[in-house]
Design a protein around this motif. Structure first.
Motif, PDB file in Angstrom:
ATOM      1  N   SER A 385      10.200   7.888 -13.026  1.00 40.01           N
ATOM      2  CA  SER A 385      10.437   7.010 -11.867  1.00 40.01           C
ATOM      3  C   SER A 385       9.292   7.147 -10.869  1.00 40.01           C
ATOM      4  CB  SER A 385      11.773   7.363 -11.202  1.00 40.01           C
ATOM      5  OG  SER A 385      12.833   7.106 -12.075  1.00 40.01           O
ATOM      6  N   PHE A 386       8.216   6.414 -11.118  1.00 43.14           N
ATOM      7  CA  PHE A 386       7.064   6.461 -10.217  1.00 43.14           C
ATOM      8  C   PHE A 386       7.292   5.585  -8.981  1.00 43.14           C
ATOM      9  CE2 PHE A 386       5.096   7.649 -14.291  1.00 43.14           C
ATOM     10  CZ  PHE A 386       4.453   8.808 -13.905  1.00 43.14           C
ATOM     11  N   VAL A 387       7.789   4.368  -9.192  1.00 49.75           N
ATOM     12  CA  VAL A 387       7.968   3.409  -8.096  1.00 49.75           C
ATOM     13  C   VAL A 387       9.431   3.425  -7.646  1.00 49.75           C
ATOM     14  CG1 VAL A 387       7.925   0.958  -7.484  1.00 49.75           C
ATOM     15  CG2 VAL A 387       6.084   1.928  -8.848  1.00 49.75           C
ATOM     16  N   SER A 388       9.639   3.583  -6.339  1.00 49.73           N
ATOM     17  CA  SER A 388      10.995   3.613  -5.779  1.00 49.73           C
ATOM     18  C   SER A 388      11.163   2.483  -4.763  1.00 49.73           C
ATOM     19  CB  SER A 388      11.245   4.967  -5.098  1.00 49.73           C
ATOM     20  OG  SER A 388      10.445   5.060  -3.923  1.00 49.73           O
ATOM     21  N   ASP A 389      12.366   2.392  -4.174  1.00 43.81           N
ATOM     22  CA  ASP A 389      12.606   1.406  -3.114  1.00 43.81           C
ATOM     23  C   ASP A 389      11.689   1.655  -1.915  1.00 43.81           C
ATOM     24  OD1 ASP A 389      14.581  -0.045  -4.419  1.00 43.81           O
ATOM     25  OD2 ASP A 389      16.195   1.257  -3.730  1.00 43.81           O
ATOM     26  N   GLY A 390      11.364   2.933  -1.668  1.00 49.12           N
ATOM     27  CA  GLY A 390      10.462   3.263  -0.561  1.00 49.12           C
ATOM     28  C   GLY A 390       9.065   2.722  -0.794  1.00 49.12           C
ATOM     29  N   THR A 391       8.609   2.756  -2.041  1.00 51.15           N
ATOM     30  CA  THR A 391       7.287   2.214  -2.384  1.00 51.15           C
ATOM     31  C   THR A 391       7.218   0.731  -2.027  1.00 51.15           C
ATOM     32  OG1 THR A 391       7.341   3.700  -4.294  1.00 51.15           O
ATOM     33  CG2 THR A 391       5.584   2.057  -4.240  1.00 51.15           C
ATOM     34  N   VAL A 392       8.271  -0.006  -2.432  1.00 51.17           N
ATOM     35  CA  VAL A 392       8.334  -1.456  -2.179  1.00 51.17           C
ATOM     36  C   VAL A 392       8.374  -1.726  -0.680  1.00 51.17           C
ATOM     37  CG1 VAL A 392       9.637  -3.576  -2.624  1.00 51.17           C
ATOM     38  CG2 VAL A 392       9.565  -1.780  -4.356  1.00 51.17           C
ATOM     39  N   ALA A 393       9.200  -0.964   0.051  1.00 49.91           N
ATOM     40  CA  ALA A 393       9.357  -1.176   1.496  1.00 49.91           C
ATOM     41  C   ALA A 393       8.034  -0.977   2.237  1.00 49.91           C
ATOM     42  CB  ALA A 393      10.417  -0.227   2.049  1.00 49.91           C
ATOM     43  N   ILE A 394       7.310   0.077   1.890  1.00 51.80           N
ATOM     44  CA  ILE A 394       6.033   0.344   2.558  1.00 51.80           C
ATOM     45  C   ILE A 394       4.998  -0.715   2.198  1.00 51.80           C
ATOM     46  CG2 ILE A 394       4.095   1.957   2.711  1.00 51.80           C
ATOM     47  CD1 ILE A 394       6.505   2.889   4.294  1.00 51.80           C
ATOM     48  N   PHE A 395       4.944  -1.095   0.917  1.00 49.11           N
ATOM     49  CA  PHE A 395       3.968  -2.109   0.493  1.00 49.11           C
ATOM     50  C   PHE A 395       4.183  -3.429   1.239  1.00 49.11           C
ATOM     51  CE2 PHE A 395       3.100  -5.763  -2.372  1.00 49.11           C
ATOM     52  CZ  PHE A 395       1.714  -5.711  -2.325  1.00 49.11           C
ATOM     53  N   MET A 396       5.415  -3.910   1.279  1.00 46.70           N
ATOM     54  CA  MET A 396       5.695  -5.193   1.933  1.00 46.70           C
ATOM     55  C   MET A 396       5.501  -5.108   3.447  1.00 46.70           C
ATOM     56  SD  MET A 396       6.215  -7.199  -0.529  1.00 46.70           S
ATOM     57  CE  MET A 396       6.715  -8.674   0.333  1.00 46.70           C
ATOM     58  N   SER A 397       5.870  -3.993   4.050  1.00 45.08           N
ATOM     59  CA  SER A 397       5.722  -3.865   5.508  1.00 45.08           C
ATOM     60  C   SER A 397       4.256  -3.750   5.919  1.00 45.08           C
ATOM     61  CB  SER A 397       6.511  -2.657   6.027  1.00 45.08           C
ATOM     62  OG  SER A 397       6.082  -1.475   5.412  1.00 45.08           O
ATOM     63  N   MET A 398       3.391  -3.293   5.016  1.00 40.19           N
ATOM     64  CA  MET A 398       1.957  -3.241   5.318  1.00 40.19           C
ATOM     65  C   MET A 398       1.365  -4.639   5.490  1.00 40.19           C
ATOM     66  SD  MET A 398       0.670  -0.100   2.886  1.00 40.19           S
ATOM     67  CE  MET A 398      -1.043  -0.145   3.411  1.00 40.19           C
ATOM     68  N   LEU A 399       2.003  -5.630   4.863  1.00 39.77           N
ATOM     69  CA  LEU A 399       1.514  -7.007   4.985  1.00 39.77           C
ATOM     70  C   LEU A 399       1.587  -7.515   6.432  1.00 39.77           C
ATOM     71  CD1 LEU A 399       3.072  -8.651   1.791  1.00 39.77           C
ATOM     72  CD2 LEU A 399       0.737  -7.805   2.114  1.00 39.77           C
ATOM     73  N   PHE A 400       2.487  -6.951   7.225  1.00 41.37           N
ATOM     74  CA  PHE A 400       2.595  -7.361   8.636  1.00 41.37           C
ATOM     75  C   PHE A 400       1.315  -7.041   9.418  1.00 41.37           C
ATOM     76  CE2 PHE A 400       7.260  -6.531   7.824  1.00 41.37           C
ATOM     77  CZ  PHE A 400       7.610  -7.868   7.804  1.00 41.37           C
ATOM     78  N   PHE A 401       0.557  -6.064   8.927  1.00 43.60           N
ATOM     79  CA  PHE A 401      -0.675  -5.658   9.607  1.00 43.60           C
ATOM     80  C   PHE A 401      -1.909  -6.322   8.999  1.00 43.60           C
ATOM     81  CE2 PHE A 401       2.462  -2.307   9.994  1.00 43.60           C
ATOM     82  CZ  PHE A 401       2.466  -2.059  11.355  1.00 43.60           C
ATOM     83  N   VAL A 402      -1.667  -7.223   8.023  1.00 41.40           N
ATOM     84  CA  VAL A 402      -2.762  -7.906   7.330  1.00 41.40           C
ATOM     85  C   VAL A 402      -2.747  -9.412   7.592  1.00 41.40           C
ATOM     86  CG1 VAL A 402      -3.732  -8.423   5.045  1.00 41.40           C
ATOM     87  CG2 VAL A 402      -2.754  -6.152   5.504  1.00 41.40           C
ATOM     88  N   ILE A 403      -1.551 -10.010   7.593  1.00 41.45           N
ATOM     89  CA  ILE A 403      -1.416 -11.470   7.730  1.00 41.45           C
ATOM     90  C   ILE A 403      -1.535 -11.866   9.196  1.00 41.45           C
ATOM     91  CG2 ILE A 403       0.155 -13.432   7.390  1.00 41.45           C
ATOM     92  CD1 ILE A 403       1.311 -11.861   4.998  1.00 41.45           C
ATOM     93  N   PRO A 404      -2.358 -12.881   9.520  1.00 38.95           N
ATOM     94  CA  PRO A 404      -2.500 -13.314  10.930  1.00 38.95           C
ATOM     95  C   PRO A 404      -1.239 -14.011  11.428  1.00 38.95           C
ATOM     96  CG  PRO A 404      -3.717 -14.780   9.476  1.00 38.95           C
ATOM     97  CD  PRO A 404      -3.226 -13.654   8.622  1.00 38.95           C
ATOM     98  N   SER A 405      -1.040 -13.990  12.738  1.00 39.14           N
ATOM     99  CA  SER A 405       0.152 -14.609  13.325  1.00 39.14           C
ATOM    100  C   SER A 405      -0.008 -16.115  13.523  1.00 39.14           C
ATOM    101  CB  SER A 405       0.470 -13.949  14.668  1.00 39.14           C
ATOM    102  OG  SER A 405      -0.648 -14.038  15.534  1.00 39.14           O
ATOM    103  N   ARG A 406      -1.239 -16.615  13.395  1.00 40.46           N
ATOM    104  CA  ARG A 406      -1.471 -18.068  13.492  1.00 40.46           C
ATOM    105  C   ARG A 406      -2.308 -18.502  12.302  1.00 40.46           C
ATOM    106  NH1 ARG A 406      -2.659 -16.777  18.791  1.00 40.46           N
ATOM    107  NH2 ARG A 406      -4.880 -17.179  18.487  1.00 40.46           N
ATOM    108  N   LEU A 407      -2.002 -19.684  11.796  1.00 44.34           N
ATOM    109  CA  LEU A 407      -2.728 -20.208  10.647  1.00 44.34           C
ATOM    110  C   LEU A 407      -4.054 -20.805  11.108  1.00 44.34           C
ATOM    111  CD1 LEU A 407      -2.249 -20.512   7.591  1.00 44.34           C
ATOM    112  CD2 LEU A 407      -1.473 -22.846   8.054  1.00 44.34           C
ATOM    113  N   PRO A 408      -5.183 -20.405  10.524  1.00 48.25           N
ATOM    114  CA  PRO A 408      -6.482 -20.989  10.925  1.00 48.25           C
ATOM    115  C   PRO A 408      -6.519 -22.492  10.653  1.00 48.25           C
ATOM    116  CG  PRO A 408      -6.779 -19.035   9.553  1.00 48.25           C
ATOM    117  CD  PRO A 408      -5.332 -19.375   9.494  1.00 48.25           C
ATOM    118  N   LEU A 409      -7.036 -23.242  11.634  1.00 45.01           N
ATOM    119  CA  LEU A 409      -7.161 -24.697  11.471  1.00 45.01           C
ATOM    120  C   LEU A 409      -8.571 -25.016  10.987  1.00 45.01           C
ATOM    121  CD1 LEU A 409      -5.405 -25.802  14.777  1.00 45.01           C
ATOM    122  CD2 LEU A 409      -4.423 -25.777  12.492  1.00 45.01           C
ATOM    123  N   CYS A 410      -8.657 -25.875   9.990  1.00 44.37           N
ATOM    124  CA  CYS A 410      -9.964 -26.218   9.412  1.00 44.37           C
ATOM    125  C   CYS A 410     -10.852 -26.896  10.452  1.00 44.37           C
ATOM    126  CB  CYS A 410      -9.783 -27.140   8.216  1.00 44.37           C
ATOM    127  SG  CYS A 410      -8.907 -26.345   6.853  1.00 44.37           S
TER     128      CYS A 410
END
Length: 600
Positions: A385-410
């Motif tokens: 059991s390498f991957v647990s529920d904690g692994t998933v939770a941390i991976f997905m929550s890290m996206l909050f610090f990567v994805i911008p809060s506004r979509l860039p306009l062309c």
């Protein structure tokens, strides 16, 4: 007498200092005077008693008390300092952190308020339906964010809706009275003429009334208006109490449905993984949800019926209403609609948070569903059991610090209309927000519980307690489960649910293995029972918030909460003896429960 009173007052004001210094001295004979053969068990018992009293009295912050094993276990020769420290950051802590990061993002972008108002607009404003709507929303939100945040957000909305309902009903009744008075004006004038033509009958009635000591009050439009206003105030006073209690109770009930919903659930997972290392991940997000969600729905439905009966009565036609909406319903509905409009259209940030949230839940459910191989089993967990529920939770929550809060306009992205360069948009979350809202103390509390469990196993205290509880084997298992659930539910009224589960679960695990009973048969009901703190305002933060909002008296909460405690205990024990019995194969003592703690 006065000096004695002053001494007692001084002692009360300084009670925390007295407890901190007197308690260790009072129980010091336990590790010093016990025979050498039981010295390790006695030392560990001394630490547990000390921590239990500190936790119950809160003479020190709960998190600081949770750090005592770091000091006492090495000094007493129970565990090495390094081994104790490792216990404070386990996989369960990572799952807790990941779940909280999602909750913080949801709150930060007001997504929870949008969900709440949307559901309430669908449900309607009739009293029973409104209470049902608030309970469903509070329970659902509490599955993912803290029950305290849910209660703090939902109560002001309920107060605003009820205030508007009361104002519109008062105005409508005043209009009805005024209309009735005008319609009856001609009838009253006709009545006076008839009375003037029959004076003897009037005098006879008056004499009879005076002889019998009866004085009939004179009914005037003003008195009728006053009576109606008092009745409306009384009705909405009861409704406000009921609504406040329904929100805080459903927030506590909703937290039991998911593994990350409330801290005791994570403590159970951590303790099971710690005490029974070969359990095959018996408690994960999907298995917990499969057992606890139906139990939560059942508890919520029966709680709604009880609160409905207690504060609204069982006049279904009046409570639910039928046919077209009245003016007062429309006005109250307009209040919620206006609140929803204030939120504006759904922003990119809200959509991004909602998408991450849904993906996280889907990944949790499909990681290891049980009836088929999950994605983690196929991709990562083929050998271990390498991957647990904690692994998933941390991976997905890290996206909050990567994805911008506004979509860039062309084209125009990065520049203002004047052609001046602007900074990049901030991410969905920043560390400042997380630092302010993350309850770091709970991580230490969780760690303290795991350290206690490890110390109990290594010192032999768990085995000794289990052997002492062996006579319970003569009692039917369902009776053991109900009695222990009642004990935990009573204990949690005056202690935090985290401290309660931390203290009880290792003991329950030892007892279960000694009497050859499936450990989850007692540990699961008692974990959920620890969240059933319904009777006192100080029992849990949601109760305290509701107490300050709803003009409640302690007796109101005790009367409503006592029955809800019984309902909750009966529901969870029904669950563990029906679908839970099948899910976790309770009729056999599991092989993994025979495992002993392996020293790290």
């Amino acid at each position: 007498m006065g000096s004695m009173l002053d001494v007692l007052k001084w002692m009360w004001y300084h009670r925390n200092y007295i407890i901190i210094f007197i308690t260790p001295l009072a129980f010091l004979p336990l590790p010093l005077c016990v025979p050498t053969s039981y010295s390790q068990e006695a030392k560990c018992g001394y630490v547990i008693i000390l921590m239990a009293l500190y936790w119950c009295t809160e003479c020190m912050p709960l998190a600081v008390t949770a750090l005592l094993p770091v000091v006492l276990f090495p000094m007493m020769g129970i565990m090495k300092a390094g081994d104790v420290s490792i216990e404070y950051l386990k996989d369960s802590n990572m799952l807790f952190v990941g779940g909280l990061l999602v909750a913080i993002a949801v709150e930060h972008w007001n997504l929870h308020k949008r969900i709440a108002l949307r559901v309430l607009l669908l449900v309607g404003v009739r009293p029973a339906l409104l209470m049902m709507g608030f309970m469903i929303v509070s329970a659902f939100l509490s599955m993912w964010i803290s029950n305290t945040a849910t209660t703090a957000m939902m109560l002001p909305i309920s107060q605003a809706v009820l205030h508007q309902l009361q104002a519109t009903e008062t105005r409508a009744e005043e209009r009805d009275l005024q209309s009735a008075a005008e319609d009856n004006l001609g009838f009253e004038m006709e009545s006076r003429k008839i009375k003037e033509e029959i004076p003897d009958e009037k005098n006879t009635d008056t004499k009879l009334q005076q002889e019998n000591g009866i004085v009939l009050p004179q009914v005037t439009p003003e008195s009728m208006k006053e009576n109606t206003r008092n009745e409306t105030e009384e009705k909405y006073s009861r409704l406000t109490k009921g609504m406040s209690l329904s929100v805080c109770y459903s927030a506590s009930i909703g937290g039991t449905a998911t593994l990350t919903g409330t801290t005791p659930n994570l403590i159970l997972k951590g303790q099971v993984d710690k005490l029974f290392p070969g359990n095959g991940d018996v408690i994960n997000f999907a298995s917990w949800f499969g057992f606890a969600f139906p139990n939560m729905v059942l508890m919520l439905a029966i709680s709604w019926l009880w609160l409905q009966f207690m504060f609204l009565g069982f006049n279904l036609k009046k409570s639910f209403g039928c046919g077209m909406k009245s003016d007062r319903d429309k006005e109250a509905y307009a209040v919620m609609k206006e609140e929803y409009k204030k939120l504006g259209g759904m922003k990119f940030a809200e959509g991004a948070v909602l998408t991450i949230f849904i993906l996280l839940v889907l990944l949790w459910f499909t990681r290891e569903p049980g009836f088929i191989p999950g994605w983690a089993t196929v991709l990562f967990n083929k050998e271990d059991s390498f991957v647990s529920d904690g692994t998933v939770a941390i991976f997905m929550s890290m996206l909050f610090f990567v994805i911008p809060s506004r979509l860039p306009l062309c084209g125009s992205y990065g520049f203002t209309e004047a052609g001046k360069r602007i900074k990049a948009p901030p991410t969905l979350l920043n560390w400042q927000v997380v630092h302010e809202r993350m309850p770091w103390n709970i991580i230490l509390l969780l760690g303290g519980g795991f350290a206690l469990a490890a110390g109990s196993e290594i010192s032999g205290l768990s085995k000794w307690l289990g052997a002492s509880l062996a006579p319970l084997q003569k009692i039917p298992p369902f009776a053991i489960s109900i009695l222990l659930s009642l004990l935990v539910a009573t204990f949690t009224e005056c202690s935090s649910n985290t401290a309660t589960t931390t203290l009880f679960l290792p003991i329950l695990a030892s007892m279960a293995t000694t009497i050859q009973l499936h450990p989850l048969y007692v540990m699961l009901p008692c974990t959920i029972a620890a969240s059933l703190a319904f009777m006192l305002p100080v029992a849990t933060p949601p109760n305290a918030i509701a107490f300050s909002f709803g003009n409640l008296k302690v007796i109101d909460m005790v009367r409503a909460g006592f029955i809800l405690n019984i309902i909750g205990i009966l529901c969870v024990n029904l669950g563990i003896n029906t679908w839970g019995y099948v899910m976790f194969d309770m009729d056999t003592f599991p092989q993994w429960a025979n495992s002993t703690y392996s020293k790290p």
